[in-house]
Scaffold this active site. Structure first.
Site, short mmCIF file in Angstrom:
data_model
loop_
_atom_site.label_atom_id
_atom_site.label_comp_id
_atom_site.label_asym_id
_atom_site.label_seq_id
_atom_site.Cartn_x
_atom_site.Cartn_y
_atom_site.Cartn_z
N GLU A 1 61.47 118.74 124.13
CA GLU A 1 62.08 119.18 122.87
C GLU A 1 63.18 120.22 123.06
OE1 GLU A 1 58.63 120.39 120.76
OE2 GLU A 1 57.91 118.34 120.47
N LYS B 1 48.77 116.22 116.97
CA LYS B 1 49.52 116.39 118.22
C LYS B 1 48.80 117.32 119.19
CE LYS B 1 54.18 117.75 119.77
NZ LYS B 1 55.52 118.13 119.28
N ASP C 1 61.63 127.58 121.31
CA ASP C 1 61.16 126.53 120.40
C ASP C 1 59.75 126.86 119.92
OD1 ASP C 1 60.43 124.25 119.08
OD2 ASP C 1 60.92 122.87 120.68
N ASP D 1 61.72 113.27 116.71
CA ASP D 1 61.05 114.53 116.97
C ASP D 1 59.66 114.42 116.37
OD1 ASP D 1 60.11 117.11 117.12
OD2 ASP D 1 61.53 117.96 115.69
#
Length: 845
Positions: free
Chosen positions: A171, A70, A196, A8
Site C-alpha cells: 500500500e 482483513k 500509512d 485498495d
C-alpha cells in the site's frame, strides 16, 4: 481489451481505480461513492449487502455484520493477536479446518478469504457496471508489513472473486506511485516516507523516487494497529461515562455495543476537524438510558497517545534501519483515513518538520490510484501455473495453456460466494448459484450486454441503453470501448500515451516519472536450526524478485534410511525461530549411505509476489524443490500427519518383500503427499481429507497383504475340514486379490480381501484355528516347545484324514484347540471359544 482494476482492499473501506487514457482515476461504486465499506451482511429478504448498506444494519443484526476481516487474513485461530481481536467483535469467530479461522455468517461458516472474495467480487461488479466493460485482471494492495501467508490469502481472495491477480503491491508503495506521477521529482529525485495509518493496519515505507526508477529503501509497521483501535478507545471511554452516570452495574448488551461503536466512530471523525464533538446516546439498556455529553479533542488525543507514539517509534526505526537520518527524508506522505487525526500530523511535524508533511494528497484515494498505475507498469502477464511470461493481450499461457484472465463468476443466491458461471451447483452450499432466474452462464451474458449504458463512468448519472454521451457532463459512454489495446502512462512532456511498462516515452524519450518499483522484504526469512535458532537466508529489506536463488550451506548429522531432514521456514525478527511466523516445511529422507555430518545446501528464491521457492540438496542426493504455498498446519494436525507418515513408512519398510511394485510406488507417492502436506503444500485439499485417505490406503494395503498370506495358508491348511468346492471359491477371491495388488488398485484389492476373509470366516472357527496354527509354526511366532507339539498334532491330523479315521482326527483337533489357546496366551492374546462340534465326521465308505 483486457482491463486491470486497481483495488485498495482496506480493513475499513475499499477503493478502486482504473487507468484511463494514460492517467489513473477513481471508479465510484453503485451508490456513487468513492469508497466502499469493507462490510458484508444480508438484508431482510436474504439478499447480499456489501458496503454502506451492510454497515447500516449493524444496530439491527450485529452478529451477522462481518467487518474488519482483513485482520484475520492468512492467520491461524490460535494466533495471540487473533485471540486479542476476538474480544472486540460482535460476530462469531471460531477455529476451523486445519486450525484456520472460521467466521459464522447466517448459519454458515466462512473463511476470511471467502468474505474478502465476496467484497472483491462486489467491487468488480460495481466497476464493470460503472465502466460498461469487464475487468479480467486486478492489482490488489496489501499492507507493507503483511507476512507471506497474508499476501497469499489476499491473492487467493482475488482469484476467488474472478480476477487474474496481476500483482500484489504494498500500500505505501502504491501511494508513492500515485504521488510520484503528479510531482516534478527533479533530476536527483526525492526520498519520500509514506506514513500509512488505516482502519486496521499501520505501515511505513521509505522510497527513493527518481524519474525512471522507484526503489523501496525501508519498511516497518504493525498489522494490528489502526483506526479501529481508536474507535475502541472512545467506546471504552463512553462506557465509563455511562457507568459514571447510571452506575457501575451497567453492561452493554448486543444492541448497545454497536450503538457505542457507531457513536465512537462519529466522534473520531468529528474531532478530526473540530475541537469537540457532541455525544448523543439514546435507548441504551433496553431503551431505559440516555446520555448526552461533549467529547473534547484533548481527551481523545490522551486516549490514543500511546498508539500514536508507537507509530512514531516504528517510523524512527524504519529511518534508522534504512541507514538514513531524519534530515534525509524530503517529504512525508500521509496515507489512510486515520491520518486525518490532527495529532498524527502534529507529531510527525515535530519529528520531520512541519514543512515536509504533504497535505495535498488525498489519503483515501492515493493507494487505489497507485494500484492502477502499477497495472500500467506491467509489460507482461505471468502465468500463475508455470510462471512463464506472456503478452498482455494473451488470454491463455503460451507455455501451458492456463488462463491468464479471471474466470467469470456470479454470486450464489444462497451463500453469496462468487462461483464460476459454468457450475450447476455451488461448491459451498450445493444450491444452484443463480437462484430461480435461470442458469448462471445465461445471467452472466445478460449482465455483460446490459452494462455499457448503466451509469456515466465519470459522474454516475443514469442513462438509457442507447445513449452515447452523458447528458450532465458530456462523457462518452463508448470511451472505454475505444481503447482496443492495453495502454501505459501518459508522458508528462508530450502527452503521449505509452505502451504498458514503458520506462521512457516512446515519442520524446523523456523518462517516465515512475516505473516498476524495486520492493523489499519486510522481515527476515530463514530456517530453524537444531538448537532452535533461526538462520537468516534472506535478510529484511532485501530487494525482490530475486534474480538468482540465495543459498546457504548447513550440515546435518544423521544416517541415510533412518533419518529424515525437516527444513522449517520462518519469517520474523526474533532469534528463536518458533517465536516468528511459520511459513512452511520441506521434509525429505537422507540419502542412502549418508552418515555423520553431511553438507546440506538450502536456497530461497522470491517471486514478484514474494512466493518462496525452497530448494534443499543433501550432499550425495538429489535436490528437492518446492514452491511454498504459504499454508502452515495447526501443530496438532502436523503431529497427526507426521504419525501417519511414520506408520506408512514403517509398514513399507517391514513388508517391502511382500509388496507388489505397484503398491510400493503408491506408497512412495503417498509418502511424498504426506511430506508436502506437513510442509503446508496441500494443493487446495483439506488436511483432514489427506489424513483420511492415508489411513484408508494404509489399512487397505495392510489388509490386502495380510489377506493374501492368510487365504494362501487357509487353502493349504484346511483340506481336512473344508470341502473342495469351498476352497475353489476361496481361490477365486485370492486370484482377484492378487490381480488388484499387481495393478495397484487398492480399492479393488480391499474389496477382494474383505470378501475372501468373510467367506473364510463363514467356514467356521476350526478352519481359522488350523490356519493360524500353521502360521505360528511357519513364522516362529511361538516358543520352540509349543511349536513342536503343534507340528506333531497337525501331522497326526493329516494322517487321520488320509486314513479316513474321523475319531482320531477329532482327537487331534481337540488337542490343537488347546494348543492354539496356549499359543494365544503366550502371545498375550485371548483365544476365541471354539465349538469342536462344528467339525462333523463323514460317513465311512
Amino acid at each position: 481489451m483486457l482491463r486491470t482494476l486497481g483495488i485498495d482492499l482496506g480493513t475499513t473501506n475499499s477503493v478502486m481505480a482504473q487507468l484511463r487514457r494514460g492517467q489513473p482515476e477513481i471508479i465510484h461504486n453503485r451508490r456513487n461513492e468513492e469508497a466502499t465499506p469493507s462490510v458484508v451482511t444480508r438484508g431482510r429478504h436474504g439478499e447480499l449487502l456489501v458496503g454502506q448498506d451492510a454497515r447500516r444494519r449493524t444496530l439491527l443484526d450485529a452478529e451477522n455484520v462481518i467487518r474488519s476481516v482483513k485482520r484475520f487474513m492468512g492467520r491461524k485461530f490460535n494466533d495471540t493477536d487473533v485471540q486479542a481481536a476476538l474480544r472486540e467483535l460482535d460476530y462469531q469467530v471460531t477455529a476451523g479446518m486445519d486450525g484456520d479461522i472460521t467466521i459464522a455468517f447466517h448459519g454458515r461458516a466462512y473463511t476470511p478469504i471467502e468474505v474478502s472474495a465476496i467484497i472483491l467480487h462486489r467491487l468488480k461488479e460495481d466497476a464493470e457496471q460503472r465502466v460498461g466493460a469487464p475487468f479480467d485482471r486486478a492489482v490488489i494492495t496489501v499492507p507493507a508489513y503483511f507476512g507471506e501467508r497474508q499476501v497469499a490469502a489476499t491473492q487467493e481472495a482475488g482469484r476467488m472473486a474472478g480476477f487474474h491477480v496481476l500483482r500484489i503491491i504494498n500500500e505505501p508503495t502504491a501511494a508513492a506511485l500515485a504521488y510520484g506521477l503528479t510531482k516534478d521529482l527533479g533530476d536527483e529525485g526525492r526520498t519520500v516516507l509514506v506514513y500509512d495509518l488505516g482502519g486496521g493496519t499501520f505501515d511505513i515505507s521509505i522510497l527513493l523516487l527518481v524519474p525512471g526508477s522507484v526503489s523501496v529503501l525501508g519498511i516497518e509497521g504493525d498489522n494490528l494497529l489502526g483506526g479501529d483501535d481508536f474507535d475502541r478507545a472512545i467506546s471504552a471511554a463512553l462506557l465509563d461515562d455511562v457507568r459514571a452516570e447510571y452506575g457501575a452495574s451497567y453492561h452493554p448488551d448486543r444492541r448497545d455495543r454497536p450503538t457505542l461503536a457507531k457513536e465512537a466512530e462519529q466522534i473520531k471523525i468529528q474531532l478530526s476537524h473540530q475541537l469537540s464533538a457532541d455525544v448523543s446516546l439514546i435507548g441504551l439498556g433496553g431503551g431505559r438510558l440516555t446520555m448526552e455529553n461533549v467529547f473534547e479533542r484533548s481527551r481523545f488525543e490522551a486516549l490514543i497517545a500511546p498508539q500514536i507514539e508507537r507509530t512514531i517509534e516504528l517510523t524512527r526505526k524504519a529511518v534508522r534501519e534504512a541507514n538514513l537520518t531524519v534530515d534525509d527524508i524530503d517529504e512525508v506522505l500521509l496515507v489512510g483515513g486515520s491520518t486525518a487525526i490532527p495529532l498524527v500530523a502534529h507529531r510527525l511535524g515535530e519529528v520531520f518538520g512541519h514543512r515536509r508533511i504533504r497535505r495535498d494528497v488525498n489519503p483515501m484515494q492515493c493507494v487505489a490510484l497507485g494500484a492502477a498505475v502499477q497495472g500500467a507498469l506491467v509489460a507482461d502477464v505471468e502465468c500463475a501455473t508455470c510462471r512463464a511470461p506472456n503478452e498482455l493481450v494473451a488470454a491463455s499461457c503460451s507455455a501451458c495453456a492456463a488462463s491468464l484472465v479471471g474466470a467469470p463468476r456470479v454470486s450464489c443466491a444462497t451463500c453469496h460466494l462468487p462461483v464460476p458461471t459454468e457450475v450447476e451447483s455451488c461448491p459451498k452450499c450445493g444450491q444452484a448459484p443463480a437462484g430461480a432466474d435461470g442458469p448462471p452462464a445465461a445471467q452472466h451474458v445478460r449482465l455483460a450486454k446490459s452494462r455499457p449504458a448503466a451509469t456515466c463512468p465519470r459522474c454516475g448519472t443514469p442513462a438509457g441503453p442507447d445513449a452515447a454521451f452523458c447528458d450532465v457532463c458530456g462523457e462518452s459512454f463508448r470511451a472505454a470501448e475505444a481503447d482496443s489495446e492495453p495502454n501505459g502512462l501518459r508522458c508528462p512532456s508530450c502527452e503521449t500515451v505509452n505502451p504498458p511498462g514503458a520506462e521512457a516515452c516512446a515519442s520524446c524519450g523523456t523518462w517516465m516519472q515512475v516505473t516498476n518499483p524495486f520492493d523489499i522484504t519486510p522481515k527476515n526469512l530463514g530456517i530453524e536450526l537444531n538448537d532452535g535458532r533461526m538462520a537468516v537466508i534472506i535478510p529484511k529489506n532485501t530487494t525482490y524478485p530475486t534474480t538468482d536463488p540465495v543459498s546457504r550451506e548447513f550440515v546435518v548429522t544423521g544416517t541415510g534410511g533412518r533419518h529424515r531432514l525437516e527444513v522449517a521456514v520462518y519469517e520474523g525478527e526474533h532469534e528463536l525461530a518458533q517465536q516468528n511466523e511459520l511459513i512452511g516445511h520441506l521434509t525429505m529422507r537422507l540419502p542412502d549411505g549418508t552418515t555423520g555430518r553431511t553438507p546440506v545446501d538450502v536456497s530461497f528464491g522470491l517471486d514478484r509476489d514474494r512466493t518462496i521457492t525452497l530448494a534443499v540438496r543433501v550432499h550425495g542426493g538429489a535436490e528437492k524443490t518446492v514452491k511454498l504455498e504459504r499454508v502452515t498446519l495447526d501443530p496438532v494436525l502436523k503431529v497427526q500427519v507426521e504419525e501417519s507418515r511414520r506408520q506408512l513408512e514403517d509398514f513399507t519398510d517391514r513388508w517391502s518383500d511382500e509388496l507388489t511394485p505397484a503398491e510400493k510406488s503408491a506408497a512412495k507417492n503417498l509418502l511424498d503427499t504426506l511430506d508436502d502436506t506437513a510442509a503446508g503444500q496441500t494443493g487446495g485439499r483439506s488436511v483432514d481429507a489427506v489424513l483420511a485417505e492415508a489411513r484408508q490406503r494404509l489399512d487397505a494395503q495392510s489388509e490386502a497383504r495380510y489377506a493374501e498370506a492368510y487365504l494362501t495358508a487357509f487353502i493349504a491348511c484346511t483340506e481336512a475340514v473344508v470341502s473342495a468346492e469351498d476352497r475353489d471359491v476361496l481361490r477365486g477371491h485370492l486370484d482377484r486379490l492378487r490381480r488388484a495388488r499387481e495393478s495397484g488398485d487398492w480399492r479393488a484389492a480391499l474389496d477382494a480381501a474383505q470378501r475372501g476373509l468373510a467367506f473364510a470366516d463363514e467356514l467356521g472357527h476350526t478352519a481359522r484355528m488350523l490356519t493360524m496354527c500353521r502360521v505360528f509354526v511357519a513364522q516362529d511366532m511361538v516358543s520352540p516347545a509349543l511349536a513342536h507339539r503343534i507340528r506333531a498334532e497337525l501331522s497326526g491330523l493329516e494322517a487321520a484324514v488320509r486314513a479316513v479315521n474321523m475319531e482320531q482326527a477329532n482327537r487331534h483337533l481337540t488337542m490343537l484347540v488347546d494348543l492354539y489357546a496356549a499359543a494365544m496366551r503366550e502371545r498375550g492374546e485371548v483365544a476365541p471359544d471354539f465349538d469342536v462340534q462344528t467339525i462333523r465326521p463323514e460317513e465311512a465308505r
